[in-house]
Every structure is written in C-alpha cells, then in structure tokens.
Write an enzyme that holds these catalytic residues in place. Structure first.
Site, short mmCIF file in Angstrom:
data_model
loop_
_atom_site.label_atom_id
_atom_site.label_comp_id
_atom_site.label_asym_id
_atom_site.label_seq_id
_atom_site.Cartn_x
_atom_site.Cartn_y
_atom_site.Cartn_z
N ARG A 148 0.83 -1.21 0.00
CA ARG A 148 0.00 0.00 0.00
C ARG A 148 0.86 1.26 0.00
O ARG A 148 1.76 1.41 0.83
CB ARG A 148 -0.88 0.03 1.25
CG ARG A 148 -2.19 -0.71 1.12
CD ARG A 148 -3.23 0.03 0.31
NE ARG A 148 -3.78 1.21 0.98
CZ ARG A 148 -4.78 1.18 1.84
NH1 ARG A 148 -5.35 0.06 2.18
NH2 ARG A 148 -5.22 2.31 2.38
N TRP A 159 -1.33 13.46 7.08
CA TRP A 159 -1.06 12.66 5.89
C TRP A 159 -0.72 13.51 4.68
O TRP A 159 -0.70 13.02 3.56
CB TRP A 159 -2.24 11.71 5.61
CG TRP A 159 -2.36 10.67 6.68
CD1 TRP A 159 -1.52 10.48 7.75
CD2 TRP A 159 -3.35 9.64 6.79
NE1 TRP A 159 -1.94 9.44 8.53
CE2 TRP A 159 -3.07 8.90 7.97
CE3 TRP A 159 -4.47 9.29 6.03
CZ2 TRP A 159 -3.84 7.82 8.38
CZ3 TRP A 159 -5.24 8.21 6.45
CH2 TRP A 159 -4.93 7.49 7.60
N ASP A 188 -13.51 11.38 9.91
CA ASP A 188 -12.47 10.40 10.24
C ASP A 188 -11.23 11.07 10.80
O ASP A 188 -10.72 12.02 10.22
CB ASP A 188 -12.06 9.63 8.98
CG ASP A 188 -13.13 8.67 8.50
OD1 ASP A 188 -13.81 8.08 9.35
OD2 ASP A 188 -13.26 8.50 7.27
N GLU A 195 -1.13 9.47 15.82
CA GLU A 195 0.22 9.50 15.27
C GLU A 195 0.79 10.90 15.25
O GLU A 195 1.99 11.08 15.08
CB GLU A 195 0.24 8.88 13.88
CG GLU A 195 -0.29 9.80 12.81
CD GLU A 195 -0.22 9.20 11.43
OE1 GLU A 195 -1.01 8.30 11.15
OE2 GLU A 195 0.63 9.63 10.64
N HIS A 228 -13.83 8.28 13.47
CA HIS A 228 -13.27 6.94 13.38
C HIS A 228 -11.77 7.03 13.58
O HIS A 228 -11.11 7.92 13.06
CB HIS A 228 -13.58 6.33 12.00
CG HIS A 228 -12.74 5.14 11.69
ND1 HIS A 228 -12.89 3.93 12.35
CD2 HIS A 228 -11.70 4.96 10.86
CE1 HIS A 228 -12.00 3.07 11.89
NE2 HIS A 228 -11.26 3.67 10.99
N HIS A 239 -7.95 -5.92 7.62
CA HIS A 239 -6.67 -5.99 6.90
C HIS A 239 -6.39 -7.39 6.38
O HIS A 239 -5.39 -7.62 5.71
CB HIS A 239 -5.53 -5.53 7.80
CG HIS A 239 -5.73 -4.14 8.29
ND1 HIS A 239 -6.34 -3.86 9.49
CD2 HIS A 239 -5.47 -2.95 7.72
CE1 HIS A 239 -6.43 -2.55 9.64
NE2 HIS A 239 -5.91 -1.98 8.58
N CYS A 297 -12.23 -0.92 10.24
CA CYS A 297 -11.76 0.15 9.34
C CYS A 297 -12.53 0.03 8.02
O CYS A 297 -13.42 -0.82 7.89
CB CYS A 297 -10.25 0.02 9.13
SG CYS A 297 -9.50 1.51 8.43
N1 GLN Z 1 -13.74 6.31 5.84
C1 GLN Z 1 -12.47 5.73 5.53
C2 GLN Z 1 -12.69 4.40 4.82
O1 GLN Z 1 -13.58 3.73 5.15
C3 GLN Z 1 -11.62 5.52 6.76
C4 GLN Z 1 -10.28 4.96 6.43
C5 GLN Z 1 -9.31 4.91 7.59
O2 GLN Z 1 -9.67 4.93 8.72
N2 GLN Z 1 -8.05 4.82 7.34
O3 GLN Z 1 -11.92 4.02 3.94
ZN ZN Z 2 -9.61 3.08 9.90
#
Ligand code: GLN
Ligand code: ZN
Length: 771
Positions: free
Chosen positions: A531, A577, A615, A621, A657, A710, A742
């Site tokens: 990724r 990011w 989000d 981080e 999130h 994942h 996620c």
């Molecule tokens: N809303 C984003 C998704 O579902 C959240 C991604 C993330 O937390 N990295 O892809």
């Molecule tokens: Zn996530």
C-alpha cells in the site's frame, strides 16, 4: 574527512514496481522467483542512484518486500508459533502469512506456508512506525520466544551490492528498538528479559557482515528519542558494550526526536559513530559535538528525511562548517530514512515549474547531499550555481502570493471563542438524535469505503486522463453507489454509507478540492506492505471553494430510507497525511483545514444528512514522541476537530473513526473531541482497548471494531458476539455500535459480504440475548 550517506532509501521503485510485483504474486499470477527478481532489480537501481550521486556508501538492508521489522522477525527466527509455519516453505511465503493472516481451513494463497487444515490465524498486529505514516508489523514476544539467526537474505544483499562494485553500509534495527517495538504476549512478561538471548545473535551477525566486507553497520535505535524507563537505558550500555569487539564498526542511528535525557547515554556508548536527526533536534547538535568523544564519527542528519521542501543549503552549511572544524570524521546525511518521501519531485508531471522548484524528493535530496559535500570539501565556489539556485527558490517561496490568502487570515482573526462547542451537551444531543434516527440496539454500520474494484479504479483513472467525460464518470459512480446501497440494505445494515467509490484516497480526495494543496502525479510513499499513499503538498493557506461531498452523499441518501452517513476526513488526519508547510506552526495549518471541513459539515446537514462521520485515524500518530509535548498538541488537535464538527444542530449525529493505534493513554483527549459516536479499531488487539474505555468511563457512544479488515479472513459470528460481549462488560450496551475496524476498500467483494452478513447476524443475536 567528510562523507555522505543516507539512513535508508524508498523501496517501491520510481513506478511502484514493487507494488505491482507483490500484488501480482498474491493473485497467484507470478512466482516467488519473479518477485525476487523485481526486488533485486530495484535494489540495483537504488544503489546505483546513491552511488552516482556521490554518496560514500550505499545502504544495504533497508529493502523489504513487505516491512523491515518483519525482515528482522525472520532474521532472528522469532516467527510466532501460532502461525505453525512450515520451515520448508519459502521465507517470503511465510512472511506474507505473518503479514496478511491465514484464512481458516485454507492454505495461504501461495500454497504451503501453513499447516493444511489450520484454524486460520489473524495477521501480526500492525502499528505506526513512530510518528510517521509508515506501518510496521509488531513482533510478538513471550516467555517461550527463542531466537535463531537467519542472515542469508541480508548477507546475499550485501554480496549483491559488493558484486556491483559498491561500498556497502548495512543497516539493522538495533536490539533495544527491536524488542521495544514488539509486544509482550504473556501477562507480566518483560520483553527486555529477552535481550541476553538476542545479543549473541547480533554479535554473530556483526561478525558475518564484517567477514562479508561490510566496514560500517548502521544500528537504528530510534527509541533513544523516546521517554525510556531506566531499565532500558541501562540495557543500552550493557548491549553496546558487548558489541565493542564486533568486527564491523557501529554507527548508532537515532532519529525522529531529540535525545534530551538520553543524549549523554547516546554519546557515551562505546560505538564507532553516532547519527543524529539535526532537523527534529537541531538544538542538540552543539551539545552532541561537545559530548561525543573526538575520535568518534558524527553523522549529522541535516536534510529533512520526512518532508519535501528544498533545503536551505546555506543554513545547512552554517551548521556543518563549525562541526567539521571539531571532527575528524564528519558524515552528512538526511535526518532519517528517505522511506518517508517520494522518489523524486523535480520533474513530476502534475506540478508546475514554480512549485516543483520549491521541493525535493529522495533523488533530489541525494543531490543536495552531494552539493553540501562539495561545498564543504572544495569551497562554495565549486557549487556556486547550485547554491544560488537553491537560495533563489527559497526566496521565491517566502514571498509568493500563492502561499498567503488574506480572507483565510481574516476569518481566523474573527473566529468566535465558542466556535469549537456544540450547542448542547452530549446527553441532550443523544436524546434528540435517538428521536430522529430511531435505530435498534447495537446498530450496525461500516467505516465508509467498500471494495474498490478494478472497474472503479479504471473509471477514475480514465476520468483523470480525460478519456471518460464527467457525465459518464458521474453515471458510473452513481451506479456503483446504488449497488453498494442495495447490497447494504440486503445485508441488513442499519446506517449506510455511499462507499467512497469516487475517492482514490481519503486525504487526496479532499486536498484536491481545497485551495492551498498541490498534487503530484507520482509522489508515492509506502504506507504498509504494497500500500502506498500519495500525500498532498500543503503549500498555502487552506480554504474550500465549493462543496466536496454533498452531491454524492445526497444522491446516496435519495436511494434509501435508512440513514446515510456523510463521510469526511478530519483536519488532523489531513494535516498528518500531507506534506505540510514548514513556514508556520502545524496548529495554524490544522485550524485552517478545520474551518474548511466545517463548511462541508454544515452543507451536508443543510442537505438533510443526519449522520456525518469525520475520520481522524491519524490523531494519535500526531502525538509528539516525547510526553512533555503531548498536552499542547492534544489541546490544539482536539480543538481543530471540534471546530470542524460544531457547526451543526443537536440532532445531527457526528461520528469519528480512529484506527491503527493504541488509544488508552489519550482517552480523555478523545472524549474531549466530543464526537457523538466513535468507531475504533480494537479487533487486532483483542479488545484490550476497551478496558481503557471502561476504566475511563468514556461518555459517548462507541463502535469497537469487531473484525480485522486488513485480512481476507471471514470472521465467524461467534467471534464477533464474543468480542461484543467483552465490550458490553465495560461499556453500557445501549451505547455500543457494531462495525468492522476500518474501511473496506482494500477487500474483495465475496469476503466483504460474507463478513458483513456474519456481523449483522452477530448484532441480531446480541439484541435477542438482551431482549
Ligand atoms: N472512511 C475511511 C474508509 O472507510 C476511513 C479509512 C481509515 O480509517 N483509514 O476508507
Ligand atoms: Zn480506519
């Protein structure tokens, strides 16, 4: 003597060749040998670049097919027993099983990594590499951990470099950082206990490297920039004393944060040299020069390995010249591995010439190092043209009207003091939201994205290239949204999402529509495994010229009676990011982004959207690596989030999130963000996180992720019910949501629907069990 080197180089290749090779192999379309050949070719090219830019060493050991920590797990023979990996399968095949998990009853997709009718195994945990956006796989340590050296891979890379005529400097993660970054699996077990069994392997390895012709080994100990317990600080002395007689000379490398209370320790260790991050710890250079014994090599990481701005070479020289007077052996370097910057930016197809002239990717940084070396060894006149050019670019950027926007400054100036507060407290909002939404107990939802199929990506790419017109693109995305909505209705989810088909990346998508951001065509940086992300370049004041998501979201809401959750990326994540400005504090940039997101939130509400998720997976981080600096960061970060979220009515429900991290230590600050609902990753760490949420009595609603997205593994219903029962033991059940941990964009459809069907069934059982 002045020498140049770099702590590490990007692995993916200029055209992300490694990504393509890995993914083709995982699809079963190419062999291990083909993958190995790609790796070899990339190493060859990357060493050639380092050599041709005049570096005195090429760095060997920074390459990894998936992750360098995973390489070390294999090199030291501590693959966790739970995977039951067959010793006869290829090490790469085994490494992919560790990284991606093993599905129950199945072989790893490449054949023979695991016992045939295995139970399935979740992947190793993955977490952020310090405060970067790179993720490493977390070693698992316990009482039964044993080590065995498997150095073939590293040694053969050394042999490759040597055969190509390079002088190789090898790089290893040092023993203390390796243990520290792992996880203790057994209660009460201190992984430092493993040090004494690990050290002899490092010793053998250092000797083998020396025999292979390696004169210098860079031993990365970035944990020297952290707050360390005394036992760990003491262990440094014990460990490095044992290496004193090792064949190769050790360059102890620290980076990412100041050494502070570990400065004396680092300067006093019996190693041949020390590398310091002179960007994050510029103020420590003088102190290190004083304390490091004169015969030791000092490597000054003067160029920023984490950001992409062209360096102020004259300022760098002003630091290096006095250092050179005091040192016989001075090395000049980037602050840290260049893993964290794109391969090259100088001729990126998407950047205009002016912007490109302000930037430097990995290749350009190699050139900057060379210019510095020439200036130091031959005098400025030897590189007069390059120095002038760098100065001109700096000066142009400082005064450019593209960077400042008076309207943004005026809005911030006039911001009311309560701009970061919702109208009522959560308790009141909850009543109004429940009345409006009318959801069942244990409401089910997802995190936003659904699988990004080949067709979706192809359509987006064709649209970007101008081969698909806006109408056709819109039609295709709408049909994608419709399909995703129907699928969610069929599965029986309660709060739906539109699926994010139109988004390539959760930050890029917003950055592209905001002013102040620029985009590269090829500025990819590895995030984990195959990724990559292409972080925006945040070069100027931020504002939102027009709505960014309202059209897609209202279209999706129009298709269904169930609530459609609007989906935005929060200010701190956009900040974290992106490659951000180095000419104003991060907090100021965050506030500008927050206001732009606030405008979008308000527009979504006005368009009838009742639930909006902002989000913030990156909030943690952003924490400074040293605890003393946490408070200040958390204060401005939580405020930026609240500013983005607080423009709405009480009956509009704000979700956030978070993922990839441990959150227990910042729960009060997460609570201070005052989101109505937080969905959060917990499944990989077995819901340990929830203990924290329970103890702290987190006040608002929570959706603890019930399965790991994942991995392609489909979680059984029982597993999810069990996890939710665990959650309900510490958090009142009427505040719990049920969701994956996620977004689902990296998954395929079959496993996604299977997993979500199980998840909805788990919620039904939970409701039934509680009457
Ligand atoms: N809303 C984003 C998704 O579902 C959240 C991604 C993330 O937390 N990295 O892809
Ligand atoms: Zn996530």
């Amino acid at each position: 003597m002045i020498r140049t080197h770099i702590p590490g180089f990007p692995r993916m290749g200029a055209q992300r060749e490694l990504k393509a090779a890995l993914e083709s192999h995982w699809r079963g379309e190419s062999t291990i040998d083909a993958l190995e050949a790609t790796g070899r070719e990339l190493r060859r090219r990357h060493w050639a670049l380092q050599h041709d830019s005049g570096l005195d060493f090429v760095t060997v050991g920074d390459f990894a097919f998936y992750d360098h920590m995973l390489n070390h797990i294999q090199m030291f023979g501590c693959e966790p027993a739970r995977f039951a990996l067959s010793a006869t399968s290829a090490d790469l095949t085994r490494s992919f099983a560790l990284a991606r998990g093993i599905q129950a009853g199945k072989h790893d997709e490449n054949g023979c990594a695991c016992a045939p009718a295995g139970d399935g195994q979740p992947a190793l945990e993955m977490t952020k590499w310090f405060d970067t956006n790179y993720h490493y796989l977390v070693p698992e340590f316990g009482r039964d951990t044993t080590f065995r050296l498997h150095a073939q891979r590293l040694l053969s890379e050394v042999a490759e470099a040597t055969a190509l005529g390079h002088r190789a400097k090898a790089v290893l993660v040092g023993p203390l950082s390796f243990l520290w970054l792992g996880k203790s699996k057994d209660a009460g077990f201190d992984r430092l206990e493993l040090l004494d069994t690990l050290l002899p392997l490092y010793q053998v390895l250092l000797n083998r490297l020396h025999e292979a012709g390696v004169r210098w080994v860079q031993m990365d100990e970035p944990i020297l920039g952290l707050d360390l317990p005394d036992s760990w600080r003491k262990a440094f002395e014990r460990a490095y004393r044992q290496f004193e007689r090792a064949g190769a000379s050790i360059l102890l490398a620290t980076y990412f944060s100041p050494l502070e209370d570990n400065l004396r320790l680092a300067c006093g260790l019996p190693v041949a040299g020390l590398h310091i991050d002179a960007v994050r710890a510029a103020h420590e250079v003088a102190d290190v020069l004083d304390r490091l014994p004169p015969q030791r090599t000092l490597s000054i990481g003067i160029l920023d390995g984490r950001n992409i701005w062209r360096a102020d070479l004259e300022r760098a020289l002003a630091v290096l010249r006095p250092a050179l007077e005091q040192r016989q052996d001075l090395w000049v370097s980037t602050s840290c591995s260049l893993l964290h910057v794109p391969m090259s930016l100088s001729d990126d197809a998407a950047l205009d010439a002016e912007l490109a002239s302000w930037l430097a990717g990995a290749r350009e940084k190699l050139t900057e190092l060379h210019v510095l070396k020439c200036a130091l060894s031959e005098g400025d006149d030897a590189v007069r043209f390059e120095l002038d050019e760098a100065r001109t670019a700096q000066a142009a950027r400082a005064v450019s009207p593209r960077v400042r926007n008076a309207a943004v400054a005026a809005r911030i100036e006039a911001l009311p003091a309560d701009a970061d507060e919702r109208r009522s407290a959560f308790f009141h909002r909850q009543i109004r939201q429940r009345a409006r939404l009318n959801l069942p107990a244990f409401p089910t939802t997802t995190i936003g994205s659904f699988p990004q199929t080949r067709e979706i990506r192809a359509a987006r790419a064709a649209f970007k290239r101008g081969e698909l017109d806006a109408e056709a693109y819109r039609a295709q995305m709408r049909s994608e949204i419709e399909q995703v909505v129907r699928t969610q209705e069929r599965i029986g989810l309660d709060v739906l999402v539109h699926g994010e088909a139109e988004r390539n990346d959760m930050v890029e998508y917003f950055g592209e529509q905001l002013s102040g951001f620029a985009f590269t065509a090829n500025g990819w940086v590895q995030s984990y495994g195959s990724r990559c992300v292409k972080p925006p370049v945040l070069f100027g004041d931020v504002s939102r010229p027009a709505p960014m998501t309202v059209d897609w979201t209202t279209y999706a809401q129009g298709l269904t009676d169930r609530p459609m959750k609007g989906m935005l990326t929060g200010p701190i994540t956009i900040l974290q990011w992106s490659f951000v400005r180095d000419d104003q504090p991060r907090s100021a940039t965050a506030l500008q982004i927050a206001l732009a997101i606030r405008d979008e939130v308000v527009d979504l509400e006005r368009a009838g959207i009742a639930i909006i998720q902002i989000d913030e997976p990156a909030i943690r981080e952003g924490l400074p690596l040293r605890r003393v600096a946490w408070h200040d960061y958390l204060r401005w970060a939580a405020r930026a989030f609240r500013i983005s979220a607080s423009g709405v009515r009480d009956d509009t429900q704000i979700h956030t999130h978070m993922c990839y991290s441990e959150f227990n230590d910042i729960l009060p600050d997460i609570a201070a963000m005052d989101a109505d609902v937080i969905t959060i990753e917990t499944s990989r760490s077995n819901m340990e996180l929830l203990d924290g949420f329970g103890h702290f009595a987190y006040p608002n609603e929570i959706g603890p992720g019930v399965y790991d997205i994942h991995s392609p593994r489909v979680p059984p219903v029982d597993d999810m019910v069990r996890l939710m029962d665990k959650a309900a033991a510490v958090i009142p059940a009427d505040r719990l949501w049920v969701n994956p941990d996620c977004g689902l964009k990296t998954r395929g459809w079959p496993e996604t629907t299977a997993a979500l069907e199980n998840m909805v069934e788990a919620a039904r059982q939970l409701r039934a069990a509680r009457g």
